[in-house]
Design a protein around this motif. Structure first.
Motif, PDB file in Angstrom:
ATOM      1  N   MET A   1     -63.928  -4.222  13.811  1.00 43.70           N
ATOM      2  CA  MET A   1     -62.875  -5.208  13.964  1.00 43.70           C
ATOM      3  C   MET A   1     -63.022  -5.934  15.294  1.00 43.70           C
ATOM      4  SD  MET A   1     -59.278  -3.935  12.476  1.00 43.70           S
ATOM      5  CE  MET A   1     -59.332  -2.246  11.957  1.00 43.70           C
ATOM      6  N   LYS A   2     -62.669  -7.195  15.270  1.00 41.72           N
ATOM      7  CA  LYS A   2     -62.757  -8.024  16.472  1.00 41.72           C
ATOM      8  C   LYS A   2     -61.428  -7.974  17.223  1.00 41.72           C
ATOM      9  CE  LYS A   2     -63.399 -12.789  17.936  1.00 41.72           C
ATOM     10  NZ  LYS A   2     -63.534 -14.174  17.490  1.00 41.72           N
ATOM     11  N   GLN A   3     -61.490  -7.627  18.496  1.00 39.95           N
ATOM     12  CA  GLN A   3     -60.305  -7.574  19.355  1.00 39.95           C
ATOM     13  C   GLN A   3     -59.918  -8.989  19.785  1.00 39.95           C
ATOM     14  OE1 GLN A   3     -59.185  -4.400  20.345  1.00 39.95           O
ATOM     15  NE2 GLN A   3     -57.498  -5.079  21.580  1.00 39.95           N
ATOM     16  N   LEU A   4     -58.651  -9.368  19.543  1.00 44.56           N
ATOM     17  CA  LEU A   4     -58.162 -10.674  19.981  1.00 44.56           C
ATOM     18  C   LEU A   4     -57.287 -10.564  21.211  1.00 44.56           C
ATOM     19  CD1 LEU A   4     -57.159 -12.558  16.721  1.00 44.56           C
ATOM     20  CD2 LEU A   4     -59.217 -12.784  18.079  1.00 44.56           C
ATOM     21  N   LYS A   5     -56.538  -9.461  21.281  1.00 44.55           N
ATOM     22  CA  LYS A   5     -55.586  -9.304  22.384  1.00 44.55           C
ATOM     23  C   LYS A   5     -55.437  -7.821  22.682  1.00 44.55           C
ATOM     24  CE  LYS A   5     -50.693 -10.089  23.416  1.00 44.55           C
ATOM     25  NZ  LYS A   5     -49.433 -10.612  22.865  1.00 44.55           N
ATOM     26  N   ASP A   6     -55.431  -7.485  23.944  1.00 44.25           N
ATOM     27  CA  ASP A   6     -55.162  -6.120  24.382  1.00 44.25           C
ATOM     28  C   ASP A   6     -54.231  -6.226  25.582  1.00 44.25           C
ATOM     29  OD1 ASP A   6     -55.101  -3.425  24.839  1.00 44.25           O
ATOM     30  OD2 ASP A   6     -57.193  -3.254  25.453  1.00 44.25           O
ATOM     31  N   GLY A   7     -52.949  -6.368  25.283  1.00 46.74           N
ATOM     32  CA  GLY A   7     -51.963  -6.604  26.326  1.00 46.74           C
ATOM     33  C   GLY A   7     -51.036  -5.426  26.523  1.00 46.74           C
ATOM     34  N   ILE A   8     -50.115  -5.571  27.427  1.00 44.50           N
ATOM     35  CA  ILE A   8     -49.145  -4.524  27.730  1.00 44.50           C
ATOM     36  C   ILE A   8     -48.237  -4.268  26.533  1.00 44.50           C
ATOM     37  CG2 ILE A   8     -47.141  -3.963  29.170  1.00 44.50           C
ATOM     38  CD1 ILE A   8     -48.514  -5.584  31.410  1.00 44.50           C
ATOM     39  N   ARG A   9     -47.874  -5.348  25.808  1.00 46.82           N
ATOM     40  CA  ARG A   9     -46.908  -5.222  24.716  1.00 46.82           C
ATOM     41  C   ARG A   9     -47.524  -5.057  23.337  1.00 46.82           C
ATOM     42  NH1 ARG A   9     -42.099  -9.291  25.586  1.00 46.82           N
ATOM     43  NH2 ARG A   9     -43.124 -10.131  23.773  1.00 46.82           N
ATOM     44  N   SER A  10     -48.816  -5.394  23.184  1.00 47.53           N
ATOM     45  CA  SER A  10     -49.428  -5.255  21.864  1.00 47.53           C
ATOM     46  C   SER A  10     -50.945  -5.357  21.928  1.00 47.53           C
ATOM     47  CB  SER A  10     -48.892  -6.323  20.906  1.00 47.53           C
ATOM     48  OG  SER A  10     -49.301  -7.604  21.325  1.00 47.53           O
ATOM     49  N   THR A  11     -51.551  -4.864  20.850  1.00 47.86           N
ATOM     50  CA  THR A  11     -52.971  -5.113  20.614  1.00 47.86           C
ATOM     51  C   THR A  11     -53.067  -5.849  19.289  1.00 47.86           C
ATOM     52  OG1 THR A  11     -53.320  -3.012  19.483  1.00 47.86           O
ATOM     53  CG2 THR A  11     -53.774  -3.056  21.842  1.00 47.86           C
ATOM     54  N   VAL A  12     -54.009  -6.787  19.210  1.00 46.15           N
ATOM     55  CA  VAL A  12     -54.204  -7.558  17.996  1.00 46.15           C
ATOM     56  C   VAL A  12     -55.703  -7.593  17.710  1.00 46.15           C
ATOM     57  CG1 VAL A  12     -53.877  -9.788  16.868  1.00 46.15           C
ATOM     58  CG2 VAL A  12     -52.183  -8.975  18.531  1.00 46.15           C
ATOM     59  N   ARG A  13     -56.040  -7.233  16.465  1.00 47.73           N
ATOM     60  CA  ARG A  13     -57.435  -7.251  16.029  1.00 47.73           C
ATOM     61  C   ARG A  13     -57.522  -7.939  14.668  1.00 47.73           C
ATOM     62  NH1 ARG A  13     -58.841  -1.396  15.307  1.00 47.73           N
ATOM     63  NH2 ARG A  13     -56.710  -1.375  14.596  1.00 47.73           N
ATOM     64  N   ILE A  14     -58.702  -8.445  14.348  1.00 45.06           N
ATOM     65  CA  ILE A  14     -58.959  -9.045  13.040  1.00 45.06           C
ATOM     66  C   ILE A  14     -60.044  -8.234  12.360  1.00 45.06           C
ATOM     67  CG2 ILE A  14     -59.818 -11.067  11.812  1.00 45.06           C
ATOM     68  CD1 ILE A  14     -58.516 -12.812  13.819  1.00 45.06           C
ATOM     69  N   ASP A  15     -59.780  -7.867  11.089  1.00 47.16           N
ATOM     70  CA  ASP A  15     -60.769  -7.078  10.360  1.00 47.16           C
ATOM     71  C   ASP A  15     -61.776  -7.994   9.649  1.00 47.16           C
ATOM     72  OD1 ASP A  15     -59.653  -7.911   7.884  1.00 47.16           O
ATOM     73  OD2 ASP A  15     -58.462  -6.081   7.676  1.00 47.16           O
ATOM     74  N   PHE A  16     -62.711  -7.383   8.944  1.00 44.37           N
ATOM     75  CA  PHE A  16     -63.785  -8.143   8.302  1.00 44.37           C
ATOM     76  C   PHE A  16     -63.287  -9.007   7.144  1.00 44.37           C
ATOM     77  CE2 PHE A  16     -65.943  -4.429  10.190  1.00 44.37           C
ATOM     78  CZ  PHE A  16     -66.718  -5.117  11.102  1.00 44.37           C
ATOM     79  N   GLN A  17     -62.109  -8.701   6.628  1.00 39.75           N
ATOM     80  CA  GLN A  17     -61.519  -9.512   5.559  1.00 39.75           C
ATOM     81  C   GLN A  17     -60.665 -10.651   6.122  1.00 39.75           C
ATOM     82  OE1 GLN A  17     -59.487  -6.280   3.638  1.00 39.75           O
ATOM     83  NE2 GLN A  17     -61.045  -6.169   2.026  1.00 39.75           N
ATOM     84  N   GLY A  18     -60.524 -10.682   7.443  1.00 37.49           N
ATOM     85  CA  GLY A  18     -59.746 -11.727   8.083  1.00 37.49           C
ATOM     86  C   GLY A  18     -58.285 -11.375   8.308  1.00 37.49           C
ATOM     87  N   HIS A  19     -57.873 -10.159   7.939  1.00 40.79           N
ATOM     88  CA  HIS A  19     -56.487  -9.744   8.173  1.00 40.79           C
ATOM     89  C   HIS A  19     -56.252  -9.425   9.645  1.00 40.79           C
ATOM     90  CE1 HIS A  19     -56.555  -8.598   3.746  1.00 40.79           C
ATOM     91  NE2 HIS A  19     -55.683  -9.593   3.864  1.00 40.79           N
ATOM     92  N   VAL A  20     -55.030  -9.686  10.086  1.00 42.05           N
ATOM     93  CA  VAL A  20     -54.633  -9.435  11.469  1.00 42.05           C
ATOM     94  C   VAL A  20     -53.944  -8.072  11.542  1.00 42.05           C
ATOM     95  CG1 VAL A  20     -53.158 -10.222  13.352  1.00 42.05           C
ATOM     96  CG2 VAL A  20     -54.380 -11.888  11.943  1.00 42.05           C
ATOM     97  N   HIS A  21     -54.377  -7.238  12.472  1.00 40.72           N
ATOM     98  CA  HIS A  21     -53.806  -5.909  12.703  1.00 40.72           C
ATOM     99  C   HIS A  21     -53.095  -5.945  14.047  1.00 40.72           C
ATOM    100  CE1 HIS A  21     -56.233  -3.723   9.569  1.00 40.72           C
ATOM    101  NE2 HIS A  21     -56.825  -4.917   9.617  1.00 40.72           N
ATOM    102  N   LYS A  22     -51.783  -5.739  14.033  1.00 42.39           N
ATOM    103  CA  LYS A  22     -51.009  -5.797  15.269  1.00 42.39           C
ATOM    104  C   LYS A  22     -50.290  -4.472  15.487  1.00 42.39           C
ATOM    105  CE  LYS A  22     -47.645  -8.595  17.825  1.00 42.39           C
ATOM    106  NZ  LYS A  22     -46.859  -9.842  17.801  1.00 42.39           N
ATOM    107  N   ARG A  23     -50.485  -3.902  16.667  1.00 39.98           N
ATOM    108  CA  ARG A  23     -49.811  -2.674  17.072  1.00 39.98           C
ATOM    109  C   ARG A  23     -48.981  -2.981  18.307  1.00 39.98           C
ATOM    110  NH1 ARG A  23     -51.004   2.394  15.667  1.00 39.98           N
ATOM    111  NH2 ARG A  23     -53.085   1.749  15.005  1.00 39.98           N
ATOM    112  N   LEU A  24     -47.671  -2.760  18.190  1.00 42.45           N
ATOM    113  CA  LEU A  24     -46.783  -2.993  19.326  1.00 42.45           C
ATOM    114  C   LEU A  24     -46.694  -1.732  20.159  1.00 42.45           C
ATOM    115  CD1 LEU A  24     -45.353  -4.794  16.724  1.00 42.45           C
ATOM    116  CD2 LEU A  24     -44.601  -5.786  18.853  1.00 42.45           C
ATOM    117  N   ARG A  25     -46.577  -1.926  21.468  1.00 47.12           N
ATOM    118  CA  ARG A  25     -46.495  -0.775  22.372  1.00 47.12           C
ATOM    119  C   ARG A  25     -45.664  -1.159  23.583  1.00 47.12           C
ATOM    120  NH1 ARG A  25     -52.897  -0.789  23.903  1.00 47.12           N
ATOM    121  NH2 ARG A  25     -52.889  -2.660  25.174  1.00 47.12           N
TER     122      ARG A  25
END
Length: 132
Positions: A1-25
């Protein structure tokens, strides 16, 4: 998966199908997760075509998967972004509350600007109900 954002409040990645994976923290992750998921559900129910759609929900992990709304529209003017957020509130009853150009994408598939990142948004009454 490609990392788009790795911030204090969340991480955002895109998988090979183009879906966005967001984890809040971080502080308020549970509330921000609940807000974003609720807003995305309301926007889908109200028929907004220019926002992500939920694909998966993982509330115990403050993690969800959504469709992809294109690439960040880093050349958009602030005035144009403001118009998009105003349209969202007027037409779909969602006040974004983080209405910044960084939350605007451009979808080649849709041929238009889209809006993302609803973790701080506010759900207002459905404007279509007022017209009925």
């Amino acid at each position: 998966m490609k990392q788009l954002k790795d911030g204090i409040r969340s991480t955002v990645r895109i998988d090979f199908q183009g879906h966005v994976h967001k984890r809040l923290r971080g502080t308020g992750a549970a509330e921000r997760y609940a807000t974003e998921v609720a807003v995305l559900k309301v926007l889908e129910e109200r028929g907004c075509p220019y926002v992500p759609r939920l694909v998966e929900e993982h509330p115990e992990e403050f993690y969800f998967v959504s469709t992809n709304c294109g690439r960040i529209a880093d050349q958009i003017r602030k005035e144009r972004a403001d118009e998009l957020f105003a349209d969202l509130e007027r037409d779909y009853g969602i006040r974004h509350l983080d209405a910044e150009p960084r939350n605007v994408t451009y979808s080649d598939k849709l041929g238009r600007f889209c809006l993302i990142d609803f973790e701080l948004a506010e759900i207002l009454p459905d404007p279509r109900a007022a017209q009925a």
